[in-house]
Design an enzyme around this catalytic site. Structure first.
Site, short mmCIF file in Angstrom:
data_model
loop_
_atom_site.label_atom_id
_atom_site.label_comp_id
_atom_site.label_asym_id
_atom_site.label_seq_id
_atom_site.Cartn_x
_atom_site.Cartn_y
_atom_site.Cartn_z
N GLY A 211 0.79 -1.24 0.00
CA GLY A 211 0.00 0.00 0.00
C GLY A 211 0.82 1.29 0.00
O GLY A 211 0.52 2.21 -0.75
N SER A 262 6.02 4.67 17.24
CA SER A 262 6.33 5.41 18.46
C SER A 262 5.09 6.01 19.13
O SER A 262 5.21 6.96 19.88
CB SER A 262 7.42 6.45 18.23
N LYS A 264 1.86 6.83 17.61
CA LYS A 264 0.95 7.73 16.89
C LYS A 264 -0.50 7.23 16.92
O LYS A 264 -1.40 7.96 17.33
CB LYS A 264 1.44 7.84 15.45
N SER A 266 -1.93 4.92 18.80
CA SER A 266 -2.54 4.77 20.13
C SER A 266 -2.90 6.14 20.71
O SER A 266 -3.90 6.28 21.40
CB SER A 266 -1.61 4.00 21.06
N ASP A 277 -3.18 9.75 10.06
CA ASP A 277 -1.90 9.69 9.34
C ASP A 277 -1.47 10.99 8.67
O ASP A 277 -0.29 11.29 8.66
CB ASP A 277 -1.95 8.57 8.30
N ARG A 406 10.66 7.85 19.92
CA ARG A 406 11.05 6.79 20.83
C ARG A 406 12.42 7.15 21.37
O ARG A 406 13.41 7.10 20.66
CB ARG A 406 11.16 5.51 20.00
C1 SPV Z 1 3.53 4.70 7.77
O1 SPV Z 1 4.31 3.75 7.91
O2 SPV Z 1 3.77 5.82 8.21
C2 SPV Z 1 2.26 4.48 7.09
C3 SPV Z 1 2.16 3.37 6.16
O3 SPV Z 1 1.36 5.24 7.25
S1 SPV Z 1 2.87 3.71 4.63
O4 SPV Z 1 1.78 3.89 3.71
O5 SPV Z 1 3.68 2.58 4.28
O6 SPV Z 1 3.65 4.90 4.74
MN MN Z 2 2.15 7.13 8.05
#
Ligand code: SPV
Ligand code: MN
Length: 610
Positions: A211, A262, A264, A266, A277, A406
């Site tokens: 993804g 680290s 985020k 939670s 995100d 962290r």
């Molecule tokens: C991250 O690892 O920060 C994510 C998943 O949100 S990714 O789409 O792989 O970046």
């Molecule tokens: Mn991310």
């Protein structure tokens, strides 16, 4: 393209769009083209085809499906990702590639890649539709799984394209999974390439399915939106967006940036959820307002259990539209992931095919039942703690911005910067995080990750930081900037805080934003007073908070903090575009720490500063 699909496309009166799609068809040579209008029929079609073709498999619980990426395609591919720059220009910390060379290579990888397949075209809006924050995007892919994800994670915006017609300005994503093996996994991982073309606002991605590499609107778009943000003076960030409930029904909104693993997700789940995100932040009449470009979660599943993450666990175990990736399917057709609080199954099916306890890979390393980066995709609407403002085109007012990493031995659990500039320089731009077993590298090593956005930068780091500083200068009500660290340890390596303590830190920050609590001034910023935390621990967690714990957790570790400044100074001194003022702010902090150390010693109990 069938007459119906042609009609759908021509409904959008945008020659640029027609040209882009015609060009992509010419290059990739698909057997047919599907134009996804975002209707429920079209969404059904994508879901059905993902299963029919074998990119996803249905699970026991209605709406649940699973997708497996190749064992070599389980995370963001840093080494195969590059920003294309003309004339072979280089940028510090960013993988770049000569634009002409990169495009040439990409076109040859995409030539005829969709023969025998259907090309899917989807239209989305990053951000609420019709909002001044929002950006339109077009995704082309030959993967039903990718488009299925996007249908869940982003706002469908075919109608917006029709409405805007010729005026529509949009980001472009062209993806192909490339050749597949019998498990429907991308086969040619050695030819995996993700190239970001800034002038064309286009990202190409090939021979990958994970993804983070294939869902254009997620981390690929972030590279393009960061560049737009620089041009237009706003912030495109790798941050959650949440509302924190304060006293008397008050809700205060926060964004938060944390490197992977680290805390985020939670932290985001404690609040009212708007996003987990990404966030777009803009200056609206002197205040910062934010929206989430997404409407879903592509979250890490490892460790989610009913005790620590009851909200997410509940979402993942009831009927609902969910795509699991890289988990284990047990012999009973149930989903199993590491750390879910159930005994490990003896066998099942995972991303490596048949799996059994003790299975090793070709290097002899144990294969876990589910991959540490296994994920779930689900709509925000599935969450009980969804904030009603999540789709507000005006965004929400940001009261605080949190940066967390962290850190075993340097930073206190929560602190507040003196002002915007101090926060940007000493907290955000100085963000470091200890590597864990889940991120390649030596555990215990600190990784520099300014604003938790380093992997996604598409512009010079100096330009990015200057934009942050300028953004704050003109605000009349700047958000407060906080640092948090949930991972402080004692000499024996034991964590000094429990997992729930972050609930208290959030409440302390909420009160500080409304000027309801005083704080202690230390060389690194403001920290909480014991008395205030004692009351908050009682209120929030119904727990005694010991003075001894407080004194240990909030001690100012001057030598460690000075070492951190040295590390950060060294990194930035090699970037010519960093403004001089940046170093002045670091220098001032260094002086404060040196003065404190000579007065009180190396590790200073917080009470000394009262
Ligand atoms: C991250 O690892 O920060 C994510 C998943 O949100 S990714 O789409 O792989 O970046
Ligand atoms: Mn991310």
């Amino acid at each position: 393209m069938s007459d119906e699909m042609y009609r759908r496309l021509m409904n959008i009166k945008n020659p640029e769009l027609h040209k882009f799609i015609a060009w992509a068809i010419d290059l990739c040579k698909p057997d047919s083209v599907f134009i996804n209008t975002g209707s429920s029929e079209d969404f059904d079609y994508i879901r059905k085809k993902a299963i029919e073709i074998g990119e996803e498999m249905p699970l026991k619980i209605p709406g649940h499906t699973v997708h497996f990426d190749s064992p070599y395609d389980q995370a963001r591919a840093r080494e195969d990702t590059a920003i294309l720059l003309p004339g072979g220009q280089k940028l510090p910390f960013i993988r770049t590639k000569d634009r002409d060379e990169g495009l040439k290579e990409m076109y040859s990888l995409l030539d005829g890649v969709m023969k025998g397949r259907e090309m899917l075209v989807g239209f989305y809006s990053l951000g609420p539709k019709g909002s001044p924050f929002s950006i339109l995007a077009v995704q082309i892919t030959d993967s039903y799984y990718v488009m299925h994800n996007e249908n869940i994670l982003y706002r469908a915006a075919y109608d917006e394209f029709v409405k805007q017609g010729e005026r529509a300005r949009f980001l472009r994503f062209l993806h192909s999974q490339g050749e597949l093996n019998e498990m429907k996994q991308s086969k040619n991982i050695k030819q995996r390439r993700i190239y970001i073309d800034l002038p064309g606002e286009t990202v190409y991605s090939v021979n990958t399915q994970y993804g983070g590499n294939s869902i254009g609107l997620k981390k690929l778009a972030l590279r393009l939106t960061i560049k737009r943000a620089m041009e237009e003076g706003w912030l495109s960030e790798h941050m959650f967006l949440i509302g924190v409930e304060g006293p008397r029904g008050r809700v205060t909104y926060f964004t938060g940036a944390f490197p992977s693993y680290s805390g985020k997700t939670s932290t985001a789940m404690i609040g009212r959820l708007l996003g987990d995100d990404l966030a777009f932040l803009r200056n609206v009449n002197g205040e910062v307002k934010a929206v989430n470009p997404e409407v879903g979660v592509f979250g890490i599943i490892e460790g989610i259990n009913p005790i620590d993450d009851p909200l997410i666990y509940e979402v993942l175990t009831r009927p609902n539209e969910i795509i699991f990736s890289n988990i284990l399917i047990t012999e009973n057709g149930e989903v199993y992931w590491n750390g879910m609080g159930k005994p490990e199954p003896e066998r099942g099916i995972n991303y490596t095919g048949k799996w059994w306890k003790g299975k090793t890979d070709e290097k002899g390393n144990p294969v876990p039942p589910s991959h540490p980066n296994a994920r779930f995709t689900v709509s925000l609407k599935a969450f009980k703690n969804l904030d009603p403002a999540y789709d507000d085109p005006n965004g929400v007012v940001v009261g605080g911005i949190i940066f967390g990493g962290r850190d075993p031995d340097t930073l206190v659990p929560v602190f507040e910067s003196f002002n915007w500039e101090h926060g940007v320089v000493t907290i955000a731009a100085s963000l470091e995080s200890e590597r864990t077993a889940a991120v390649i590298g030596k555990p215990g090593e600190r990784e520099f990750n300014p604003m938790a956005n380093l992997d996604f930068l598409s512009v010079d780091l100096g330009v990015y930081i200057s934009n942050y500083l300028k953004f704050g200068e003109v605000l009349t009500r700047p958000p407060k900037i906080f640092g948090v660290n949930y991972f402080l340890r004692d000499e024996q390596g034991r964590f000094l805080n429990s997992k729930e303590d972050k609930r208290v830190w959030l409440q302390w920050m909420e009160r500080r934003i409304h000027n309801e609590l005083n704080a202690i001034t230390t060389p690194i910023g403001y920290i909480p007073r014991y008395e205030d935390l004692r009351i908050l621990f009682r209120e929030v967690l119904n727990r005694d908070y010991g003075l001894e714990d407080y004194t240990k957790q909030f001690a100012i570790r001057t030598t460690k903090l000075l070492e951190k400044i040295d590390r950060i100074w060294k990194i930035y001194s090699e970037i010519p575009t960093i403004p001089k003022r940046f170093f002045d702010v670091l220098e001032e902090q260094k002086q404060r720490l040196l003065d404190a150390r000579s007065k009180y010693g190396d590790v200073i109990p917080p009470q000394k500063f009262e």
